[in-house]
Design a protein around this motif. Structure first.
Motif, PDB file in Angstrom:
ATOM      1  N   GLY A  98     -64.063  61.783   2.346  1.00  0.00           N
ATOM      2  CA  GLY A  98     -63.782  63.083   1.234  1.00  0.00           C
ATOM      3  C   GLY A  98     -62.906  61.951  -0.055  1.00  0.00           C
ATOM      4  O   GLY A  98     -61.648  61.900   0.787  1.00  0.00           O
ATOM      5  N   PHE A  99     -62.959  61.638  -0.995  1.00  0.00           N
ATOM      6  CA  PHE A  99     -62.082  60.941  -1.707  1.00  0.00           C
ATOM      7  C   PHE A  99     -61.273  62.048  -2.961  1.00  0.00           C
ATOM      8  O   PHE A  99     -62.172  62.868  -3.524  1.00  0.00           O
ATOM      9  N   THR A 150     -69.144  67.739   1.685  1.00  0.00           N
ATOM     10  CA  THR A 150     -69.851  66.893   3.095  1.00  0.00           C
ATOM     11  C   THR A 150     -69.431  67.181   4.185  1.00  0.00           C
ATOM     12  O   THR A 150     -69.897  66.536   5.019  1.00  0.00           O
ATOM     13  N   ASP A 151     -68.277  67.976   4.137  1.00  0.00           N
ATOM     14  CA  ASP A 151     -67.528  68.260   5.610  1.00  0.00           C
ATOM     15  C   ASP A 151     -67.153  66.718   6.094  1.00  0.00           C
ATOM     16  O   ASP A 151     -67.783  66.460   7.238  1.00  0.00           O
ATOM     17  N   PRO A 152     -66.419  66.271   5.519  1.00  0.00           N
ATOM     18  CA  PRO A 152     -65.836  64.943   6.078  1.00  0.00           C
ATOM     19  C   PRO A 152     -64.872  65.104   7.337  1.00  0.00           C
ATOM     20  O   PRO A 152     -64.230  66.010   7.312  1.00  0.00           O
ATOM     21  N   SER A 153     -64.801  63.730   8.039  1.00  0.00           N
ATOM     22  CA  SER A 153     -63.674  63.959   8.940  1.00  0.00           C
ATOM     23  C   SER A 153     -62.378  63.310   8.496  1.00  0.00           C
ATOM     24  O   SER A 153     -61.464  63.639   9.122  1.00  0.00           O
ATOM     25  N   VAL A 154     -62.366  62.521   7.121  1.00  0.00           N
ATOM     26  CA  VAL A 154     -61.086  62.190   6.815  1.00  0.00           C
ATOM     27  C   VAL A 154     -61.052  62.527   5.314  1.00  0.00           C
ATOM     28  O   VAL A 154     -62.261  62.365   4.691  1.00  0.00           O
ATOM     29  N   LEU A 155     -60.069  62.696   4.725  1.00  0.00           N
ATOM     30  CA  LEU A 155     -59.806  63.284   3.508  1.00  0.00           C
ATOM     31  C   LEU A 155     -58.898  62.342   2.912  1.00  0.00           C
ATOM     32  O   LEU A 155     -57.681  62.127   3.386  1.00  0.00           O
ATOM     33  N   LEU A 156     -59.206  61.428   1.805  1.00  0.00           N
ATOM     34  CA  LEU A 156     -58.297  60.351   1.314  1.00  0.00           C
ATOM     35  C   LEU A 156     -58.020  60.879  -0.058  1.00  0.00           C
ATOM     36  O   LEU A 156     -58.766  60.975  -0.677  1.00  0.00           O
ATOM     37  N   ALA A 157     -56.668  60.852  -0.060  1.00  0.00           N
ATOM     38  CA  ALA A 157     -56.111  61.421  -1.531  1.00  0.00           C
ATOM     39  C   ALA A 157     -55.003  60.428  -2.120  1.00  0.00           C
ATOM     40  O   ALA A 157     -54.221  60.101  -1.338  1.00  0.00           O
ATOM     41  N   ASP A 158     -55.291  59.692  -3.283  1.00  0.00           N
ATOM     42  CA  ASP A 158     -54.607  58.752  -3.729  1.00  0.00           C
ATOM     43  C   ASP A 158     -53.807  59.569  -4.966  1.00  0.00           C
ATOM     44  O   ASP A 158     -54.531  59.646  -6.119  1.00  0.00           O
ATOM     45  N   GLU A 159     -52.660  59.581  -4.797  1.00  0.00           N
ATOM     46  CA  GLU A 159     -51.659  60.159  -5.743  1.00  0.00           C
ATOM     47  C   GLU A 159     -52.215  61.424  -6.213  1.00  0.00           C
ATOM     48  O   GLU A 159     -52.391  61.516  -7.496  1.00  0.00           O
ATOM     49  N   PRO A 160     -52.430  62.409  -5.139  1.00  0.00           N
ATOM     50  CA  PRO A 160     -53.237  63.720  -5.909  1.00  0.00           C
ATOM     51  C   PRO A 160     -52.457  64.465  -6.717  1.00  0.00           C
ATOM     52  O   PRO A 160     -52.874  65.348  -7.417  1.00  0.00           O
ATOM     53  N   THR A 161     -50.982  64.385  -6.429  1.00  0.00           N
ATOM     54  CA  THR A 161     -50.425  65.290  -7.402  1.00  0.00           C
ATOM     55  C   THR A 161     -49.644  64.523  -8.712  1.00  0.00           C
ATOM     56  O   THR A 161     -48.825  65.009  -9.266  1.00  0.00           O
ATOM     57  N   GLY A 162     -50.043  63.233  -8.786  1.00  0.00           N
ATOM     58  CA  GLY A 162     -49.441  62.227  -9.687  1.00  0.00           C
ATOM     59  C   GLY A 162     -49.551  62.872 -11.274  1.00  0.00           C
ATOM     60  O   GLY A 162     -48.769  62.561 -12.122  1.00  0.00           O
ATOM     61  N   ASN A 163     -50.786  63.426 -11.598  1.00  0.00           N
ATOM     62  CA  ASN A 163     -50.954  63.887 -12.801  1.00  0.00           C
ATOM     63  C   ASN A 163     -50.680  65.248 -13.021  1.00  0.00           C
ATOM     64  O   ASN A 163     -51.277  66.004 -14.175  1.00  0.00           O
ATOM     65  N   LEU A 164     -50.116  66.010 -12.016  1.00  0.00           N
ATOM     66  CA  LEU A 164     -49.684  67.458 -12.197  1.00  0.00           C
ATOM     67  C   LEU A 164     -48.466  67.811 -12.334  1.00  0.00           C
ATOM     68  O   LEU A 164     -47.477  67.098 -11.666  1.00  0.00           O
ATOM     69  N   ASP A 165     -48.127  68.962 -12.769  1.00  0.00           N
ATOM     70  CA  ASP A 165     -46.714  69.373 -12.672  1.00  0.00           C
ATOM     71  C   ASP A 165     -46.373  69.807 -11.319  1.00  0.00           C
ATOM     72  O   ASP A 165     -47.361  70.064 -10.841  1.00  0.00           O
ATOM     73  N   ASN A 188     -56.048  70.145   6.573  1.00  0.00           N
ATOM     74  CA  ASN A 188     -55.415  69.542   7.963  1.00  0.00           C
ATOM     75  C   ASN A 188     -55.517  70.411   9.060  1.00  0.00           C
ATOM     76  O   ASN A 188     -55.810  70.036  10.076  1.00  0.00           O
ATOM     77  N   GLY A 189     -54.856  71.784   8.860  1.00  0.00           N
ATOM     78  CA  GLY A 189     -54.773  72.676   9.782  1.00  0.00           C
ATOM     79  C   GLY A 189     -55.988  73.010  10.221  1.00  0.00           C
ATOM     80  O   GLY A 189     -56.251  73.474  11.554  1.00  0.00           O
ATOM     81  N   GLU A 190     -57.247  72.866   9.697  1.00  0.00           N
ATOM     82  CA  GLU A 190     -58.597  73.287   9.944  1.00  0.00           C
ATOM     83  C   GLU A 190     -58.992  72.144  10.818  1.00  0.00           C
ATOM     84  O   GLU A 190     -60.515  72.129  10.891  1.00  0.00           O
ATOM     85  N   GLY A 191     -58.300  70.961  10.978  1.00  0.00           N
ATOM     86  CA  GLY A 191     -58.847  69.676  11.684  1.00  0.00           C
ATOM     87  C   GLY A 191     -59.308  68.653  10.818  1.00  0.00           C
ATOM     88  O   GLY A 191     -60.353  67.656  11.354  1.00  0.00           O
ATOM     89  N   VAL A 192     -59.137  68.528   9.591  1.00  0.00           N
ATOM     90  CA  VAL A 192     -59.610  67.262   8.810  1.00  0.00           C
ATOM     91  C   VAL A 192     -58.445  66.364   8.759  1.00  0.00           C
ATOM     92  O   VAL A 192     -57.353  66.983   8.444  1.00  0.00           O
ATOM     93  N   ALA A 193     -58.679  65.264   9.112  1.00  0.00           N
ATOM     94  CA  ALA A 193     -57.806  64.210   8.994  1.00  0.00           C
ATOM     95  C   ALA A 193     -57.359  63.925   7.504  1.00  0.00           C
ATOM     96  O   ALA A 193     -58.232  63.797   6.713  1.00  0.00           O
ATOM     97  N   VAL A 194     -56.091  63.908   7.166  1.00  0.00           N
ATOM     98  CA  VAL A 194     -55.598  63.658   5.667  1.00  0.00           C
ATOM     99  C   VAL A 194     -54.817  62.404   5.361  1.00  0.00           C
ATOM    100  O   VAL A 194     -53.695  62.374   6.356  1.00  0.00           O
ATOM    101  N   VAL A 195     -55.293  61.653   4.631  1.00  0.00           N
ATOM    102  CA  VAL A 195     -54.298  60.380   4.311  1.00  0.00           C
ATOM    103  C   VAL A 195     -54.217  60.273   2.775  1.00  0.00           C
ATOM    104  O   VAL A 195     -55.031  60.398   2.230  1.00  0.00           O
ATOM    105  N   LEU A 196     -52.842  60.378   2.541  1.00  0.00           N
ATOM    106  CA  LEU A 196     -52.493  60.565   1.029  1.00  0.00           C
ATOM    107  C   LEU A 196     -51.423  59.238   0.901  1.00  0.00           C
ATOM    108  O   LEU A 196     -50.657  58.985   1.534  1.00  0.00           O
ATOM    109  N   VAL A 197     -51.964  58.659  -0.319  1.00  0.00           N
ATOM    110  CA  VAL A 197     -51.168  57.778  -0.741  1.00  0.00           C
ATOM    111  C   VAL A 197     -50.047  58.324  -1.932  1.00  0.00           C
ATOM    112  O   VAL A 197     -50.575  59.095  -2.851  1.00  0.00           O
ATOM    113  N   THR A 198     -48.924  57.907  -2.022  1.00  0.00           N
ATOM    114  CA  THR A 198     -47.877  58.426  -2.933  1.00  0.00           C
ATOM    115  C   THR A 198     -46.723  57.438  -2.886  1.00  0.00           C
ATOM    116  O   THR A 198     -46.430  56.745  -2.062  1.00  0.00           O
TER     117      THR A 198
END
Lengths: 226, 394
Positions: free
Chosen positions: A92-93, A164-179, A194-204
């Motif tokens: 999941g992107f 899609t119930d992904p096993s990995v969530l990839l977040a690219d600067e997810p907060t970059g455009n937010l206050d 993540n607490g529900e068992g989805v792997a989270v990878v974030l770039v920041t």
């Protein structure tokens, strides 16, 4: 997928781009394992190779050399259509600029990945509604992106990544455009997932955001330095 | 499922750029419209000519000196009434043989005059060709053998000379020589570009005396049936060649005339349709161009769709469908335009037009094919976009 099997395994992965006949090594040998319940932050300056690594982990791109296994499949053996299938099934992107389709309602944006999975229209709408309710946007189903705030748009994007119930969530600067307050909401959402068992990878590049992750990976010049 | 989504997206994209879509379609609309209208006019003209040739009578064999090749120079006739007698013996029935010697003459009645095509003929003419009388009677065998100066007027000539008055029994002069009107023809209109209502029929003998000749221009035979027509033609030509060893003769049937005219019209229609087809091609290039623009504009969208699982084929189909939708909608509008143009021409000008189902089916098929052919390159380009590059595009 069992928690014993890592979601993503990269071994000595390199990625070299050919630009006007000049080879540019964006990744110069990276090894990394993302387990099924990981919460990883990749930090580094721009040009450090973190975006390239992100694209590889998300099956958007293939390594020049080394082994990359996503969801148990070696991506070097996959064609473009199979890569698309792999992304649809396991990844999941979430992007910095949301990448929502204009002229399209929140519900249809969220349902988009299911179109390419061949899910029926009725089921798509039901699933998309459920996801939007989960990210707190049950009242915004028929709103278009330009009718929503940045935080709402990013939550729609997260709902789309989750549908899609992904096993990995990839977040690219997810907060970059937010206050910061809205960014906090979005991070809270990712952490609860993540607490529900989805792997989270974030770039920041935000040290504060990175510090909240389970572990940090610092990149410099195409290598992991810590 | 995915096709339904591709369809929805394609319709949405065309709607979002309404003016651009319409302008792009315009090329296809004009191309298809021109093809449909021109083929319609060609078909209509061909049908009209077929009707006219068939309207002359059935199983006709027309004998003329020289060869009836397109481009061959017409040769001066050497036929005379003795040849006609010889041909009559071959045919075995005088009532099946008609002759003609024609000349443009000024016809006068009192102070009025008309320019007419004087035809010196036998009394058999109405038996060979289809000619119906309006008033009076046709020439008799006695008129022909005695060279009596009597005339049967075409509807146009009768109208010009006598208006609404009854011309029967009145005197006229043809080339200064006095004739008596004994009948008038029914109105016929034009046939193969000739105004057949300007004919004046007189006995062939009287015409020959007037023109100071013993020749005739040609003769026509009505064969008893279709099967014997070719044999009869060969026998007649052989008889004539024996009598005139230095001259070629041709015996042509209506089918042959129709064949030659049909070929000429077919080529003309084909050339016109091809020119119209070129504008359709140009329209197709326009579609291709706009689709490339569309792919470029939506690069980010393509990247996003790919990121969430769209295969290259899904993206390709989406853009191909958009191109085909453009050209088929354009094709349908173009067909309507072409039909309207053909009908307008048919109503408002002497040129006839007939719309055929095959030309519409062809136009629709071609416009859909243009969409596929000119949509493939943009669609492939969209499908092959690297998602990483596409997502980064701003």
């Amino acid at each position: 997928m069992t928690s014993a099997e890592p979601a993503i395994v990269a071994v000595d992965v390199t990625r070299t781009y050919e630009l006007d006949g000049v080879s540019v090594a964006a990744l110069r040998g990276v090894s990394l394992t993302v387990s099924a319940d990981d919460y990883v932050a990749i930090v580094g300056t721009s040009g450090s190779g973190k975006s390239t690594l992100m694209h590889l982990l998300g099956a958007l791109d293939r390594p020049t050399s080394g082994t990359l296994r996503i969801g148990g499949r070696d991506v070097s053996s996959l064609g473009p259509a199979e890569m698309a299938h792999l992304r649809n099934q396991t990844i999941g992107f979430v992007f910095q600029s949301f990448h929502l389709l204009a002229r399209t309602t929140a519900r249809d944006n969220v349902a988009l990945p299911l179109v390419y999975r061949g899910v029926s229209g009725k089921e798509r709408r039901a699933k998309a509604t459920e996801m939007l309710q989960r990210v707190g946007l049950g009242h915004r189903l028929d709103h278009r992106p330009n009718q929503m705030s940045g935080g709402e748009q990013q939550r729609v994007a997260i709902a789309r990544a989750l549908v899609t119930d992904p096993s990995v969530l990839l977040a690219d600067e997810p907060t970059g455009n937010l206050d910061s307050a809205t960014g906090e909401q979005v991070l809270g959402l990712l952490e609860s997932l993540n607490g529900e068992g989805v792997a989270v990878v974030l770039v920041t590049h935000d040290r504060e955001v990175a510090a909240r992750a389970g572990r940090q990976i610092v990149m410099r010049d195409g290598l992991i330095v810590e | 499922m995915r096709i339904a989504e591709a369809w929805r997206v394609a319709v949405g994209a065309l709607r979002a750029n309404r003016l651009r879509s319409i302008l792009t379609m315009l090329g296809v609309i004009i191309g298809v419209g021109a093809v449909v209208a021109l083929v319609g006019i060609g078909t209509g003209t061909k049908q009209l000519i077929e009707q006219q040739v068939e309207g002359l009578g059935s199983n006709l064999l027309i004998v003329v000196p020289g060869r009836l090749d397109p481009g061959a120079a017409p040769s001066a006739s050497t036929l005379d009434m003795d040849d006609v007698d010889a041909v009559t013996r071959v045919v075995g029935d005088r009532s099946r043989v008609a002759v003609t010697i024609s000349s443009g003459e000024t016809v006068r009645a009192g102070s009025r005059e008309a320019y007419a095509s004087m035809q010196g003929v036998l009394e058999t003419t109405p038996d060979v060709f289809v000619r119906r009388l309006d008033r009076g009677a046709y020439l008799t065998r006695t008129d022909v053998t005695t060279g009596r100066r009597v005339a049967v007027l075409g509807a146009g000539v009768a109208q010009q000379l006598f208006g609404d008055r009854d011309p029967i029994g009145r005197q006229i002069t043809i080339g200064g020589v006095r004739f008596r009107v004994i009948g008038t023809f029914e109105k016929l209109g034009q046939s193969l570009g000739v105004d057949r209502d300007s004919e004046v029929h007189v006995p062939v003998t009287a015409a020959q005396r007037l023109l100071g000749t013993t020749r005739i221009d040609g003769l026509a035979i009505r064969a008893p049936d279709r099967d014997t027509i070719d044999t009869l033609g060969r026998n007649v030509v052989a008889t004539l060649v024996k009598r005139h060893p230095d001259t070629d003769f041709s015996a042509v049937t209506q089918e042959q005339i129709l064949g030659v005219l049909g070929d000429i019209l077919g080529v003309l229609t084909g050339v016109l349709a091809a020119i119209a087809g070129i504008s359709l091609l140009v329209g197709g290039v326009g579609v291709s161009n706009i689709m490339l623009v569309s792919v470029r504009e939506r690069t980010k969208e393509i990247g996003l769709r790919k990121a969430v699982g769209a295969r290259p084929r899904d993206i390709g189909v989406q853009f191909l469908l958009e191109a085909v939708l453009l050209t088929t909608i354009g094709g349908i509008l173009g067909m309507s335009l072409g039909i309207a143009a053909a009908l307008a021409v048919d109503r408002l000008s002497p040129v006839p037009a007939a719309i055929t189902w095959w030309s519409l089916a062809l136009a629709f098929g071609v416009s859909a094919a243009v969409g596929i052919v000119f949509g493939v390159i943009p669609a492939q380009r969209a499908g092959r976009l690297d998602p990483v590059v596409a997502l980064r595009t701003e």
